[in-house]
Design a protein around this motif. Structure first.
Motif, PDB file in Angstrom:
ATOM      1  N   ASN A 190      27.003  14.352  46.871  1.00 53.12           N
ATOM      2  CA  ASN A 190      27.567  13.266  47.673  1.00 53.12           C
ATOM      3  C   ASN A 190      28.537  13.874  48.684  1.00 53.12           C
ATOM      4  OD1 ASN A 190      28.764  11.011  48.777  1.00 53.12           O
ATOM      5  ND2 ASN A 190      29.208  10.028  46.818  1.00 53.12           N
ATOM      6  N   ARG A 191      28.100  13.979  49.936  1.00 52.20           N
ATOM      7  CA  ARG A 191      28.911  14.654  50.947  1.00 52.20           C
ATOM      8  C   ARG A 191      30.241  13.950  51.199  1.00 52.20           C
ATOM      9  NH1 ARG A 191      26.912  19.664  51.224  1.00 52.20           N
ATOM     10  NH2 ARG A 191      24.631  19.600  51.078  1.00 52.20           N
ATOM     11  N   GLN A 192      30.310  12.668  50.894  1.00 56.68           N
ATOM     12  CA  GLN A 192      31.555  11.941  51.110  1.00 56.68           C
ATOM     13  C   GLN A 192      32.643  12.372  50.138  1.00 56.68           C
ATOM     14  OE1 GLN A 192      30.561   7.781  50.917  1.00 56.68           O
ATOM     15  NE2 GLN A 192      29.540   7.784  52.913  1.00 56.68           N
ATOM     16  N   LEU A 193      32.241  13.037  49.043  1.00 55.50           N
ATOM     17  CA  LEU A 193      33.228  13.505  48.073  1.00 55.50           C
ATOM     18  C   LEU A 193      33.661  14.940  48.321  1.00 55.50           C
ATOM     19  CD1 LEU A 193      31.745  11.999  44.768  1.00 55.50           C
ATOM     20  CD2 LEU A 193      33.558  11.086  46.214  1.00 55.50           C
ATOM     21  N   LEU A 194      33.168  15.545  49.396  1.00 57.17           N
ATOM     22  CA  LEU A 194      33.577  16.906  49.757  1.00 57.17           C
ATOM     23  C   LEU A 194      34.645  16.861  50.847  1.00 57.17           C
ATOM     24  CD1 LEU A 194      30.104  18.702  49.892  1.00 57.17           C
ATOM     25  CD2 LEU A 194      31.658  18.453  47.938  1.00 57.17           C
ATOM     26  N   ASP A 195      35.560  17.792  50.789  1.00 53.64           N
ATOM     27  CA  ASP A 195      36.645  17.861  51.769  1.00 53.64           C
ATOM     28  C   ASP A 195      36.605  19.224  52.463  1.00 53.64           C
ATOM     29  OD1 ASP A 195      38.873  17.636  53.295  1.00 53.64           O
ATOM     30  OD2 ASP A 195      40.319  17.577  51.648  1.00 53.64           O
ATOM     31  N   PRO A 196      35.900  19.324  53.583  1.00 56.22           N
ATOM     32  CA  PRO A 196      35.799  20.622  54.269  1.00 56.22           C
ATOM     33  C   PRO A 196      37.120  21.079  54.876  1.00 56.22           C
ATOM     34  CG  PRO A 196      34.806  18.886  55.597  1.00 56.22           C
ATOM     35  CD  PRO A 196      35.136  18.261  54.272  1.00 56.22           C
ATOM     36  N   LYS A 197      38.082  20.179  55.026  1.00 58.60           N
ATOM     37  CA  LYS A 197      39.370  20.532  55.624  1.00 58.60           C
ATOM     38  C   LYS A 197      40.442  20.848  54.583  1.00 58.60           C
ATOM     39  CE  LYS A 197      38.527  17.721  59.754  1.00 58.60           C
ATOM     40  NZ  LYS A 197      39.049  16.628  60.624  1.00 58.60           N
ATOM     41  N   PHE A 198      40.052  20.907  53.306  1.00 59.13           N
ATOM     42  CA  PHE A 198      41.034  21.202  52.263  1.00 59.13           C
ATOM     43  C   PHE A 198      41.570  22.622  52.450  1.00 59.13           C
ATOM     44  CE2 PHE A 198      42.122  22.948  48.108  1.00 59.13           C
ATOM     45  CZ  PHE A 198      43.044  22.007  47.668  1.00 59.13           C
ATOM     46  N   GLU A 199      42.871  22.782  52.409  1.00 57.15           N
ATOM     47  CA  GLU A 199      43.488  24.082  52.670  1.00 57.15           C
ATOM     48  C   GLU A 199      44.002  24.747  51.394  1.00 57.15           C
ATOM     49  OE1 GLU A 199      46.448  23.559  55.644  1.00 57.15           O
ATOM     50  OE2 GLU A 199      45.013  23.139  57.242  1.00 57.15           O
ATOM     51  N   SER A 200      44.865  24.059  50.649  1.00 57.40           N
ATOM     52  CA  SER A 200      45.428  24.705  49.461  1.00 57.40           C
ATOM     53  C   SER A 200      46.130  23.673  48.595  1.00 57.40           C
ATOM     54  CB  SER A 200      46.420  25.798  49.870  1.00 57.40           C
ATOM     55  OG  SER A 200      47.521  25.217  50.578  1.00 57.40           O
ATOM     56  N   TYR A 201      46.484  24.113  47.385  1.00 53.91           N
ATOM     57  CA  TYR A 201      47.291  23.294  46.502  1.00 53.91           C
ATOM     58  C   TYR A 201      48.775  23.625  46.711  1.00 53.91           C
ATOM     59  CZ  TYR A 201      43.094  22.038  43.854  1.00 53.91           C
ATOM     60  OH  TYR A 201      41.879  21.548  43.481  1.00 53.91           O
ATOM     61  N   LYS A 202      49.597  22.664  46.406  1.00 52.57           N
ATOM     62  CA  LYS A 202      51.037  22.889  46.463  1.00 52.57           C
ATOM     63  C   LYS A 202      51.519  23.302  45.082  1.00 52.57           C
ATOM     64  CE  LYS A 202      55.442  20.679  47.627  1.00 52.57           C
ATOM     65  NZ  LYS A 202      56.099  19.424  48.070  1.00 52.57           N
ATOM     66  N   LEU A 203      52.137  24.472  45.008  1.00 50.45           N
ATOM     67  CA  LEU A 203      52.602  25.016  43.741  1.00 50.45           C
ATOM     68  C   LEU A 203      53.840  24.272  43.282  1.00 50.45           C
ATOM     69  CD1 LEU A 203      52.311  27.167  41.533  1.00 50.45           C
ATOM     70  CD2 LEU A 203      53.794  28.647  42.918  1.00 50.45           C
ATOM     71  N   SER A 204      53.815  23.791  42.051  1.00 50.19           N
ATOM     72  CA  SER A 204      54.963  23.094  41.475  1.00 50.19           C
ATOM     73  C   SER A 204      55.711  24.029  40.538  1.00 50.19           C
ATOM     74  CB  SER A 204      54.495  21.853  40.703  1.00 50.19           C
ATOM     75  OG  SER A 204      55.580  21.243  40.045  1.00 50.19           O
ATOM     76  N   LEU A 205      57.028  24.030  40.637  1.00 54.98           N
ATOM     77  CA  LEU A 205      57.874  24.862  39.788  1.00 54.98           C
ATOM     78  C   LEU A 205      58.408  24.095  38.581  1.00 54.98           C
ATOM     79  CD1 LEU A 205      59.885  26.784  42.535  1.00 54.98           C
ATOM     80  CD2 LEU A 205      57.817  27.504  41.315  1.00 54.98           C
ATOM     81  N   ASP A 206      57.990  22.828  38.445  1.00 57.35           N
ATOM     82  CA  ASP A 206      58.458  22.048  37.300  1.00 57.35           C
ATOM     83  C   ASP A 206      57.860  22.611  36.015  1.00 57.35           C
ATOM     84  OD1 ASP A 206      59.782  20.417  39.058  1.00 57.35           O
ATOM     85  OD2 ASP A 206      58.138  18.944  39.191  1.00 57.35           O
ATOM     86  N   PRO A 207      58.660  22.757  34.970  1.00 51.44           N
ATOM     87  CA  PRO A 207      58.141  23.299  33.709  1.00 51.44           C
ATOM     88  C   PRO A 207      57.186  22.311  33.038  1.00 51.44           C
ATOM     89  CG  PRO A 207      60.388  22.528  33.416  1.00 51.44           C
ATOM     90  CD  PRO A 207      60.106  22.444  34.887  1.00 51.44           C
ATOM     91  N   LEU A 208      56.189  22.849  32.365  1.00 51.85           N
ATOM     92  CA  LEU A 208      55.249  22.013  31.633  1.00 51.85           C
ATOM     93  C   LEU A 208      55.876  21.544  30.328  1.00 51.85           C
ATOM     94  CD1 LEU A 208      51.954  24.076  32.100  1.00 51.85           C
ATOM     95  CD2 LEU A 208      52.634  21.996  33.302  1.00 51.85           C
ATOM     96  N   PRO A 209      55.712  20.270  29.960  1.00 47.85           N
ATOM     97  CA  PRO A 209      56.277  19.799  28.690  1.00 47.85           C
ATOM     98  C   PRO A 209      55.587  20.467  27.507  1.00 47.85           C
ATOM     99  CG  PRO A 209      54.849  18.131  29.657  1.00 47.85           C
ATOM    100  CD  PRO A 209      55.005  19.202  30.690  1.00 47.85           C
ATOM    101  N   CYS A 210      56.367  20.824  26.514  1.00 48.47           N
ATOM    102  CA  CYS A 210      55.842  21.493  25.326  1.00 48.47           C
ATOM    103  C   CYS A 210      56.463  20.846  24.094  1.00 48.47           C
ATOM    104  CB  CYS A 210      56.155  22.986  25.372  1.00 48.47           C
ATOM    105  SG  CYS A 210      55.496  23.916  23.976  1.00 48.47           S
ATOM    106  N   TYR A 211      55.620  20.343  23.185  1.00 50.70           N
ATOM    107  CA  TYR A 211      56.096  19.673  21.981  1.00 50.70           C
ATOM    108  C   TYR A 211      55.565  20.393  20.757  1.00 50.70           C
ATOM    109  CZ  TYR A 211      56.765  15.957  25.439  1.00 50.70           C
ATOM    110  OH  TYR A 211      57.129  15.244  26.543  1.00 50.70           O
ATOM    111  N   ASN A 212      56.347  20.401  19.711  1.00 51.68           N
ATOM    112  CA  ASN A 212      55.969  21.027  18.448  1.00 51.68           C
ATOM    113  C   ASN A 212      56.013  19.994  17.333  1.00 51.68           C
ATOM    114  OD1 ASN A 212      55.759  23.644  19.575  1.00 51.68           O
ATOM    115  ND2 ASN A 212      57.991  23.859  19.477  1.00 51.68           N
ATOM    116  N   VAL A 213      55.148  20.167  16.348  1.00 55.42           N
ATOM    117  CA  VAL A 213      55.158  19.309  15.174  1.00 55.42           C
ATOM    118  C   VAL A 213      54.827  20.165  13.952  1.00 55.42           C
ATOM    119  CG1 VAL A 213      52.731  18.673  15.465  1.00 55.42           C
ATOM    120  CG2 VAL A 213      54.242  17.203  14.133  1.00 55.42           C
ATOM    121  N   GLU A 214      55.570  19.963  12.888  1.00 60.78           N
ATOM    122  CA  GLU A 214      55.337  20.717  11.659  1.00 60.78           C
ATOM    123  C   GLU A 214      54.173  20.105  10.880  1.00 60.78           C
ATOM    124  OE1 GLU A 214      58.740  21.231   9.258  1.00 60.78           O
ATOM    125  OE2 GLU A 214      59.933  22.206  10.833  1.00 60.78           O
ATOM    126  N   LEU A 215      53.340  20.992  10.343  1.00 66.74           N
ATOM    127  CA  LEU A 215      52.170  20.558   9.586  1.00 66.74           C
ATOM    128  C   LEU A 215      52.370  20.841   8.105  1.00 66.74           C
ATOM    129  CD1 LEU A 215      49.324  21.977  11.889  1.00 66.74           C
ATOM    130  CD2 LEU A 215      50.403  19.716  11.987  1.00 66.74           C
TER     131      LEU A 215
END
Length: 498
Positions: free
Chosen positions: A11-36
C-alpha cells in the motif's frame, strides 16, 4: 513445492519517502521488579539437542506468554509446575503473580522434557503443553478485569514426542466446537545422512466436541503433519481452520497418515502431467501475445468458441467443454484481439496487450497446461541490453576504475538475505500448498498480534522499512494486507546484526 506464485501488494499510501530520522529521547525507560515465590521453569538444552533448529525452537524460547484478549496480562510456568498470571502496565508497578493452574503430574521426572508452552485460542480457551508430550485444552472461567478466571481441564492426552504449542484457534463448524492447534517438535531423521539427522515436524491437531453437548467429551478429530528442514519463522492456523500459513527458510510438505491421501501420490500425478505434451504453446512480443493449439480431428471452425474479456479468456470446444479459461496475466485490448485457423488445423489466437512493452510471466494465471516459447531474437536483444552490467574479466585496477560493486558500500543489513525464504499457504483439505510468495528480498523481522480474532501479523523488511502484513484468509485474491509501516526499522534492525 506446488502452489501458484503470488506477490505481496504494498500500500503505497502507507510509505513515507520523505522520512528522515527518529528523534532520540533521553528519558529513562521505566523498570519494575517483582519478587517470585519460585523461579521461572527454564529448561536447558541437552547434549543431543545440538542443532541450530533446536536452538531456534527451544533454546531461544520466550517464557513469558501474553494473552491478546486481555492486553495487560502475562503468564509463565514456574519451577513448582504452576501457571502464574500477573498484570503489567506502563504507568504502575507489576501486580503480584497468582496461580491459575497447576500441572497434575510431576514434570521433572521426564528426561526429555522441553519448556512448557501455551497459546490463547480465544478469550475462553487456552492450549497448553507441559513439555513432555501431553496437550491440555483448558477452559477459562469468567474473568474480572485483568484477573484471569478459573482454569478447567477439558482435554488432556499424550500425543508422542515432546513439543511446544505454536498457535491455536477456536471455531464452530458443522455444529462442532473445534479447537485447532499447531504443535512443533524436532524429530530424528534416519534418512538424513548428509544433514543434521533431524527434521522439523509441525503437527496440526483438530480437537472437537458437539456444540450442543455442554457435558460432552472433547476428542481428536484429525491429525496432520508437515515436515521440513528448518524451524519456521512464522506459522499460524486460519481463523476457521481451513488452512495454515507459514514463513520458512526451507519448504514444508504434508506427510500422509492412514486417513489422508499421501501427497507423494499427488506429486507423482503432477509429474506425469508435466511429462505430457502441452495443450498449447504461446510466445510474446512487445505488442501482443500469441497462443497456438491444434484443433481436434473432426472439428471445424463452428465447433470452436473463443471469448475475449479485458482480463480474461474463454476457449471452449463443442462436446468437450472448456479448453482454456481464466484470468490473463495482464489486460488486453479486446477489439484488436483475434483468432484464425491456419493450415494443418492449427488455431492461432492473437491477444493485443493493453500495455505495450510489458512482459507477461504467464498467459493464464495458475494454468500449467501450456508451454512458453522464447523468441531467440528477443532473448538476444535483452542480453545485449544487459551486456554492460556483466564482464568475464576481473577489474584489474580497482583503485583507478571503480568496481561495479564495492562491499564496503553495502549496508550491513544487506548481507543477511535468506534468498530461499518463502511465505506459503497450505490447504487443510487438499493437503498441499495453494499460494507461495518468494521473500528473498523481504526478510522476516517479527510477529505481532494486532487483532486477537485474526491471525498474527508479521513484519517483513522492505528496503529500509518494516512493513506489517495482516493475513486475511477470507480474501482469496489478496491473502495478505499491508496495514502499517515502521519507517527505517529494518535498517535499524539490520545494522545491529554482527
Amino acid at each position: 513445492m506446488e502452489g501458484s506464485n503470488c506477490s505481496l501488494r504494498v500500500n503505497r499510501q502507507l510509505l513515507d519517502p520523505k522520512f528522515e530520522s527518529y528523534k532520540l529521547s533521553l528519558d529513562p525507560l521505566p523498570c519494575y521488579n517483582v519478587e517470585l515465590d519460585a523461579a521461572v521453569a527454564e529448561v536447558c538444552l541437552r547434549d543431543d539437542q545440538y542443532t541450530l533448529d533446536h536452538m531456534r525452537a527451544f533454546g531461544m524460547y520466550n517464557y513469558l506468554h501474553c494473552n491478546p484478549w486481555i492486553p495487560n496480562s502475562v503468564f509463565y510456568v514456574d519451577q513448582l509446575e504452576r501457571v502464574m498470571s500477573f498484570t503489567v502496565t506502563l504507568d504502575t508497578a507489576m501486580g503480584k503473580p497468582i496461580e491459575v493452574f497447576r500441572f497434575p503430574r510431576d514434570l521433572n521426572t521426564c528426561d526429555s522434557r522441553l519448556c512448557s508452552s501455551m497459546y490463547f485460542a480465544s478469550a475462553q480457551w487456552v492450549t497448553l503443553s507441559d513439555g513432555t508430550g501431553t496437550l491440555y485444552i483448558i477452559r477459562i472461567g469468567n474473568q474480572s478485569g485483568s484477573v484471569s478466571g478459573k482454569w478447567e481441564i477439558m482435554f488432556n492426552q499424550e500425543l508422542g514426542e515432546p513439543f511446544i504449542v505454536v498457535h491455536s484457534v477456536s471455531s464452530v463448524r458443522d455444529e462442532l466446537h473445534i479447537i485447532d492447534v499447531l504443535l512443533l517438535s524436532i524429530e530424528k531423521d534416519e534418512s538424513d545422512i548428509k544433514g543434521s539427522g533431524f527434521h522439523v515436524c509441525l503437527e496440526w491437531v483438530s480437537i472437537a466436541r458437539a456444540q450442543n453437548e455442554d457435558n460432552g467429551k472433547y476428542e481428536i478429530l484429525k491429525r496432520r503433519k508437515l515436515f521440513g528442514k528448518s524451524v519456521p519463522h512464522y506459522a499460524a492456523i486460519e481463523p476457521l481452520g481451513n488452512g495454515v500459513m507459514m514463513i520458512s527458510y526451507k519448504p514444508f510438505r504434508f506427510i500422509a497418515n492412514d486417513k489422508d491421501q499421501p501427497e507423494s501420490s499427488e506429486d507423482e500425478k503432477m509429474d506425469e502431467d508435466n511429462k505430457r505434451e502441452p495443450l498449447y504453446n504461446w510466445h510474446q512480443t512487445g505488442e501482443d501475445v500469441t497462443l497456438t493449439f491444434q484443433l481436434p480431428e473432426g472439428m471445424t471452425k463452428e465447433d470452436l468458441t473463443i471469448k475475449f474479456l479485458p482480463g480474461e479468456i474463454d476457449i471452449s470446444l463443442k462436446d468437450q467443454g472448456t479448453f482454456l479459461k481464466g484470468q490473463l496475466y495482464l489486460d488486453i485490448d479486446c477489439e484488436s484481439s483475434a483468432w484464425i485457423i491456419k493450415e494443418g488445423r492449427s488455431v492461432e489466437v492473437t491477444l493485443t496487450k493493453r500495455e505495450p512493452g510489458s512482459t507477461w510471466a504467464e498467459l493464464v494465471i495458475g494454468d500449467k497446461h501450456g508451454e512458453y516459447i522464447v523468441d531467440p531474437t528477443q532473448t538476444a536483444a535483452i542480453a545485449e541490453q544487459l551486456m554492460h552490467l556483466t564482464s568475464e574479466d576481473m577489474n584489474p585496477n580497482p583503485e583507478t576504475e571503480k568496481p561495479p560493486c564495492n562491499a564496503q558500500e553495502l549496508e550491513e543489513c544487506d548481507l543477511f538475505l535468506e534468498d530461499s525464504t518463502s511465505l506459503c499457504r497450505f490447504d487443510g483439505a487438499r493437503l498441499k500448498a495453494t499460494h507461495v510468495v518468494n521473500l528473498g528480498s523481504n526478510p522476516y523481522l517479527f510477529t505481532f498480534v494486532a487483532t486477537p480474532e485474526l491471525m498474527p501479523c508479521f513484519a517483513l523488511r522492505h528496503d529500509v522499512d518494516a512493513l506489517l502484513w495482516q493475513p486475511v484468509s477470507e480474501q482469496a485474491d489478496n491473502l495478505w494486507d499491508h496495514i502499517a509501516t515502521f519507517n527505517a526499522l529494518a535498517y535499524l534492525d539490520g545494522t545491529k546484526q554482527d
